[in-house]
Design a protein around this motif. Structure first.
Motif, short mmCIF file in Angstrom:
data_model
loop_
_atom_site.label_atom_id
_atom_site.label_comp_id
_atom_site.label_asym_id
_atom_site.label_seq_id
_atom_site.Cartn_x
_atom_site.Cartn_y
_atom_site.Cartn_z
N LYS A 282 0.82 -1.14 -0.04
CA LYS A 282 -0.09 0.02 -0.10
C LYS A 282 0.92 1.11 -0.01
N SER A 283 0.30 2.48 -0.12
CA SER A 283 0.97 3.62 0.05
C SER A 283 1.06 4.33 1.48
N VAL A 284 2.03 4.97 1.55
CA VAL A 284 2.06 5.57 3.02
C VAL A 284 1.08 6.58 3.33
N ARG A 285 0.27 7.15 2.30
CA ARG A 285 -0.72 7.95 2.45
C ARG A 285 -1.84 6.76 2.91
N THR A 286 -2.19 5.72 2.36
CA THR A 286 -3.26 4.81 2.90
C THR A 286 -2.77 4.31 4.28
N ILE B 192 -8.20 -0.97 8.98
CA ILE B 192 -7.37 -1.58 8.29
C ILE B 192 -8.00 -2.98 7.77
N PRO B 193 -7.60 -3.34 6.20
CA PRO B 193 -8.15 -4.36 5.83
C PRO B 193 -7.52 -5.85 6.56
N PRO B 194 -8.34 -6.79 6.80
CA PRO B 194 -8.21 -7.88 7.57
C PRO B 194 -6.78 -8.63 6.99
N GLU B 195 -6.50 -8.77 5.79
CA GLU B 195 -5.32 -9.32 5.19
C GLU B 195 -4.22 -8.49 5.74
N CYS B 196 -4.27 -7.22 5.76
CA CYS B 196 -3.13 -6.10 6.19
C CYS B 196 -2.83 -6.48 7.61
N ARG B 197 -4.07 -6.35 8.19
CA ARG B 197 -3.73 -6.54 9.91
C ARG B 197 -3.27 -7.89 9.88
N LEU C 241 1.69 -11.30 11.56
CA LEU C 241 2.49 -12.09 11.23
C LEU C 241 4.12 -11.73 11.35
N TYR C 242 4.23 -10.45 10.71
CA TYR C 242 5.43 -9.70 10.87
C TYR C 242 5.99 -9.69 12.26
N LYS C 243 5.07 -9.19 13.13
CA LYS C 243 5.66 -9.06 14.64
C LYS C 243 5.64 -10.52 15.29
N GLY C 244 5.09 -11.75 14.68
CA GLY C 244 5.06 -12.72 15.29
C GLY C 244 3.94 -13.04 16.20
#
Length: 120
Positions: A29-33, A43-48, A53-56
Motif C-alpha cells: 500500500k502507499s504511505v498515504r493509505t 485496516i483491511p483484515p489481510e493487512c492486519r 505475522l511480521y511481529k510474530g
C-alpha cells in the motif's frame, strides 16, 4: 490541537513495531493509505494479519505444530530464542535432499543436532 491516538495507530506503531513506510511496503500500500488507517479508517483484515505475522503474533494460528515458534523481523525464532534465517532453512533442506538416498547417517546426525537445538 493534539491529535487523538487511534487504535489503528497504537496497533501499528506499538503492538507491531512498524513504521508507516514499513507497513506500506509489507502490505503493498502507499504511505498515504497507512496514514488514513492511523486516522481511523479500517485496516483491511489481510493487512492486519500480515502485520501480526511480521511481529510474530499469529504463527501458531497457522497450525498447532508451530507452538512456541514465531517470526521476528524476517527470521523464524525457535522456542528458546534461537533464530533461523531463510538461508539456513534452505541449506538444511538442500543437505537433506542431497543425501536422501546415500547419506542416511548424515541425516541422522543433522536430526540429532536439530533435536538438541530444539531444547534451547
Amino acid at each position: 490541537m493534539a491529535r487523538e491516538m487511534t487504535k489503528n495507530y497504537y496497533f501499528r506503531k506499538f503492538q507491531c513495531g512498524l513504521s508507516k513506510k514499513d507497513t506500506a511496503k509489507l502490505c503493498f500500500k502507499s504511505v498515504r493509505t497507512v496514514t488514513r488507517w492511523d486516522s481511523g479508517q479500517p485496516i483491511p483484515p489481510e493487512c492486519r494479519r500480515l502485520m501480526k505475522l511480521y511481529k510474530g503474533h499469529e504463527i501458531v494460528s497457522l497450525s498447532d505444530n508451530w507452538e512456541g515458534w514465531k517470526f521476528n523481523h524476517g527470521e523464524l525464532v525457535m522456542e528458546g530464542g534461537i533464530r533461523i534465517t531463510p538461508q539456513q532453512i534452505l541449506t538444511g533442506y538442500a543437505l537433506i535432499q542431497l543425501g536422501a538416498n546415500k547419506e542416511r547417517e548424515h541425516i541422522k546426525q543433522i536430526l540429532k543436532i536439530a533435536r538438541i537445538l530444539k531444547r534451547y
